[in-house]
Each structure stands twice: as C-alpha cells, then as structure tokens.
Design a protein around this motif. Structure first.
Motif: not given
Length: 115
Positions: A46-64, A33-41
């Motif tokens: 740099x820290x937002x981009x790092x967060x998006x990259x670092x936690x991409x696996x959470x989105x992949x797992x959730x989507x799976x 959800x945090x990734x979705x909010x950062x992307x929507x806004x």
C-alpha cells in the motif's frame, strides 16, 4: 537555503536562484527515479502504491522537460497563457519566533510574499 532567504526573495542573487531551481529539479528527478525503481521491482505494498500515485506529477514534469524539443513549436504557438515550462518554485517560510508567518512563491519574473 529557503530559510536564509526568508521574507526577502527580492534579495536573491542570480546564483542563489539557480541553486534553488537546481535543488528543486534534483528532487523531481529523485522522485521520478524512485517511482521507476518501485515499478521495476513490482512493489505493490500500500505505501509503495501511495507513493507512486502521490508523486506521479514528478514523472510527468520530468518527461515533459525531457521531450521539450519535440513539443517546442506547439508550445510556442499556444495562444492561451501557460505556466512556466520549468515550473514555479515555492516554499513556506516560518520565522524562528513563529509569531507570524509568510508564504513566498518565486516565479521567473516576479516574487510574491503574503501574510
């Protein structure tokens, strides 16, 4: 909860196992959800981009997991062993006296403690 379990995962009740897994999935969902909010806004700091990259696996797992019914037949037909569908729960345990340490990994059917 993990501190209460310590080095004795074999003593976990079914209720505690379910609570730990639910807590882990809550974290996966919150990260997604945090990734979705950062992307929507459209945050590009740099820290937002790092967060998006670092936690991409959470989105992949959730989507799976959200699309599991669409993939169930293909997953069941695989000949090669795969990790558990809902992942594996693990954590680091450091006793209060810190004179030793242990790492515990909890899987649906087995427990491992190493020193």
């Amino acid at each position: 909860m993990a501190n209460l379990v310590g080095e004795s995962p074999q003593n976990l009740t079914r209720q505690v196992q379910i609570q730990l897994l639910n807590n882990a999935w809550s974290m996966v969902d919150a990260l997604h959800n945090m990734r979705q909010i950062l992307q929507a806004l459209e945050f590009t700091a740099p820290r937002a981009v790092q967060f998006l990259v670092k936690h991409e696996s959470a989105t992949l797992l959730r989507n799976a997991m959200d699309h599991l019914k669409d993939q169930a037949k293909n997953l069941a037909m695989k000949k090669k062993a795969e990790p558990p569908l809902i992942g594996a729960l693990s954590y680091n345990y450091i006793p209060n006296d810190a004179s030793s340490w242990a790492v515990m990994a909890s899987f649906p059917t087995s427990y491992t403690v190493s020193r």
